[in-house]
Motif scaffolding. Structure first.
Motif, short mmCIF file in Angstrom:
data_model
loop_
_atom_site.label_atom_id
_atom_site.label_comp_id
_atom_site.label_asym_id
_atom_site.label_seq_id
_atom_site.Cartn_x
_atom_site.Cartn_y
_atom_site.Cartn_z
N ASN A 3 36.21 -18.19 58.74
CA ASN A 3 35.36 -17.10 58.38
C ASN A 3 34.88 -16.76 56.83
OD1 ASN A 3 34.74 -16.79 61.41
ND2 ASN A 3 36.53 -15.51 61.30
N SER A 4 35.23 -18.03 56.19
CA SER A 4 35.05 -17.83 54.60
C SER A 4 34.07 -18.82 54.21
CB SER A 4 36.33 -18.45 53.99
OG SER A 4 37.37 -17.53 54.64
N LYS A 5 33.65 -18.50 52.83
CA LYS A 5 32.35 -19.28 52.29
C LYS A 5 32.23 -18.98 50.68
CE LYS A 5 29.08 -15.77 54.04
NZ LYS A 5 27.82 -15.78 55.00
N THR A 6 31.70 -19.93 50.34
CA THR A 6 31.35 -19.45 48.77
C THR A 6 29.79 -18.82 48.80
OG1 THR A 6 32.38 -21.58 47.88
CG2 THR A 6 30.71 -20.55 46.54
N LEU A 7 29.67 -17.95 48.11
CA LEU A 7 28.11 -17.23 48.04
C LEU A 7 27.25 -17.56 46.95
CD1 LEU A 7 29.47 -13.74 49.05
CD2 LEU A 7 28.63 -15.34 50.51
N LYS A 8 28.05 -17.68 45.81
CA LYS A 8 26.81 -17.82 44.60
C LYS A 8 27.86 -18.22 43.34
CE LYS A 8 25.59 -13.81 42.79
NZ LYS A 8 24.64 -12.75 42.39
N THR A 9 27.40 -19.05 42.48
CA THR A 9 27.85 -19.75 41.41
C THR A 9 26.98 -19.42 40.31
OG1 THR A 9 29.11 -21.44 42.63
CG2 THR A 9 28.91 -21.74 40.41
N THR A 10 27.40 -18.72 39.05
CA THR A 10 26.73 -18.29 37.85
C THR A 10 27.35 -19.68 36.90
OG1 THR A 10 28.12 -16.77 37.37
CG2 THR A 10 26.20 -16.05 38.63
N ARG A 11 26.37 -19.69 35.84
CA ARG A 11 26.86 -20.50 34.73
C ARG A 11 26.61 -19.88 33.42
NH1 ARG A 11 28.29 -25.18 36.59
NH2 ARG A 11 27.61 -25.65 38.74
N TYR A 12 27.65 -20.41 32.45
CA TYR A 12 27.45 -19.73 30.94
C TYR A 12 25.99 -19.99 30.43
CZ TYR A 12 32.06 -18.02 30.88
OH TYR A 12 33.24 -17.29 30.97
N SER A 13 25.40 -18.89 30.18
CA SER A 13 24.10 -19.14 29.36
C SER A 13 24.46 -19.46 27.73
CB SER A 13 23.29 -17.75 29.32
OG SER A 13 23.96 -16.75 28.71
N ASP A 14 23.51 -19.77 27.11
CA ASP A 14 23.56 -19.78 25.49
C ASP A 14 24.17 -18.89 25.07
OD1 ASP A 14 22.24 -22.30 25.09
OD2 ASP A 14 20.27 -21.34 25.00
N GLU A 15 23.78 -17.57 25.19
CA GLU A 15 24.44 -16.18 24.71
C GLU A 15 25.96 -16.07 25.15
OE1 GLU A 15 23.81 -11.46 24.26
OE2 GLU A 15 22.11 -12.80 24.83
N ALA A 16 26.02 -16.12 26.31
CA ALA A 16 27.47 -16.04 26.67
C ALA A 16 28.34 -17.09 26.30
CB ALA A 16 27.54 -15.72 28.33
N ALA A 17 27.86 -18.21 26.30
CA ALA A 17 28.76 -19.14 25.66
C ALA A 17 29.17 -18.97 24.24
CB ALA A 17 27.99 -20.78 26.08
N GLY A 18 28.10 -18.63 23.72
CA GLY A 18 28.47 -18.35 22.10
C GLY A 18 29.43 -17.56 21.81
N LYS A 19 29.35 -16.23 22.82
CA LYS A 19 30.14 -15.19 22.59
C LYS A 19 31.65 -15.51 23.11
CE LYS A 19 27.07 -11.48 22.26
NZ LYS A 19 26.85 -10.08 22.03
N THR A 20 31.93 -16.23 24.08
CA THR A 20 33.01 -16.66 24.70
C THR A 20 33.83 -17.81 24.21
OG1 THR A 20 32.04 -17.61 26.71
CG2 THR A 20 32.26 -15.14 26.50
N GLY A 21 32.84 -18.85 23.88
CA GLY A 21 33.44 -20.12 23.57
C GLY A 21 33.52 -21.18 24.76
N ARG A 22 33.00 -20.56 25.80
CA ARG A 22 32.78 -21.50 27.08
C ARG A 22 31.66 -22.25 26.77
NH1 ARG A 22 37.77 -21.25 28.66
NH2 ARG A 22 36.94 -22.15 30.77
N PRO A 23 31.89 -23.46 27.36
CA PRO A 23 30.64 -24.65 27.30
C PRO A 23 29.36 -24.03 27.94
CG PRO A 23 32.81 -25.57 28.18
CD PRO A 23 33.06 -24.04 28.07
N LYS A 24 28.22 -24.26 27.26
CA LYS A 24 26.87 -23.76 27.82
C LYS A 24 26.83 -24.50 29.20
CE LYS A 24 22.07 -23.90 27.25
NZ LYS A 24 20.94 -24.96 27.06
N GLY A 25 26.58 -24.00 30.28
CA GLY A 25 26.24 -24.46 31.47
C GLY A 25 27.39 -24.58 32.48
N SER A 26 28.76 -24.47 31.99
CA SER A 26 29.88 -24.53 32.69
C SER A 26 29.82 -23.27 33.88
CB SER A 26 31.01 -24.62 31.76
OG SER A 26 31.25 -23.25 31.12
N VAL A 27 30.67 -23.31 34.84
CA VAL A 27 30.69 -22.22 35.79
C VAL A 27 31.30 -21.20 35.03
CG1 VAL A 27 31.95 -21.58 37.86
CG2 VAL A 27 30.98 -24.07 37.51
N MET A 28 30.45 -20.05 35.35
CA MET A 28 31.46 -18.70 34.64
C MET A 28 32.07 -18.03 35.74
SD MET A 28 29.20 -15.51 32.65
CE MET A 28 28.18 -15.14 33.90
N THR A 29 31.10 -17.71 36.92
CA THR A 29 31.77 -16.86 38.10
C THR A 29 31.49 -17.84 39.40
OG1 THR A 29 29.76 -15.48 38.41
CG2 THR A 29 31.61 -14.63 36.98
#
Length: 164
Positions: A27-53
Motif C-alpha cells: 500500500n505504498s507509492k511515489t506521489l510527486k517529484t520536484t526538481r531544482y529550478s535555476d534559482e534553487a539550484a543557484g542558492k544550494t549548489g545542486r544541479p539544475k533539473g536534478s531531483v529536489m524532493t
C-alpha cells in the motif's frame, strides 16, 4: 494531506531511497517529484533539473525525501518503527530493510543502506513488557535484550516460564 510528515534529508539519493522503501511496504507509492529550478539550484549548489524532493507514502503514511547535500546525516536519534503481527512479517522487514549494505543491531534495530534507522518489532512485545506480572515482563525484557532480530516464539516461551 497529513498535518505532520517525516522529512528525510539525503545527499543525492532521495529518489533511490523512496523507490527502495515503496518496494518494501504494501500500500505504498511515489506521489510527486520536484526538481531544482535555476534559482534553487543557484542558492544550494545542486544541479539544475536534478531531483529536489520526492513525496511518497509507505502503507498510507506520507514522507518527503530531499536531496539536500552531504552536510547532514541520519543518526539513531531518529528511527521508524515497523510494528509486526507475525514472525513472517518480522523476517520480511528485517531482511528487506537491511539488504544491500544495511546493518543489523540488537533488540530489533537495524540501519538500511541509506543509514536510516528502523525498529522491527512485534506488537505482542509491548503487551508482554506491560504485563502486570512484573517478573514475567522482566524475563521478556532480559530475553529481548539478548536478541538481534526479535523472535516471537522465544519471547512467548520466556513469558510462559515460571521464575527460575
Amino acid at each position: 494531506m497529513q498535518k505532520i510528515s517525516p522529512f528525510l534529508w539525503f545527499d543525492n539519493n532521495a529518489e533511490q531511497a523512496a523507490k527502495f522503501y515503496v518496494s518494501i511496504f504494501k500500500n505504498s507509492k511515489t506521489l510527486k517529484t520536484t526538481r531544482y529550478s535555476d534559482e534553487a539550484a543557484g542558492k544550494t549548489g545542486r544541479p539544475k533539473g536534478s531531483v529536489m524532493t520526492v513525496e511518497f507514502q509507505l502503507d498510507g503514511v506520507g514522507f518527503v525525501a530531499l536531496n539536500g547535500g552531504p552536510m547532514f546525516k541520519f543518526t539513531e536519534a531518529i528511527s521508524f518503527s515497523v510494528n509486526c503481527e507475525t514472525q513472517d512479517e518480522i523476517d520480511y522487514f528485517w531482511e528487506k530493510l537491511s539488504a544491500d549494505g544495511g546493518s543489523t543491531g540488537p533488540c530489533g534495530w537495524l540501519k538500511d543502506k541509506f543509514g536510516l534507522s528502523w525498529q522491527v518489532s512485534p506488537i505482542v512485545l509491548g503487551e508482554m513488557l506491560a504485563d502486570p506480572d512484573k517478573a514475567k515482563a522482566a524475563r521478556v525484557m532480559k530475553a529481548m535484550m539478548k536478541m538481534d532480530k526479535i523472535d516471537i516464539a522465544a519471547l512467548k516461551k520466556t513469558a510462559s516460564r515460571n521464575a527460575e
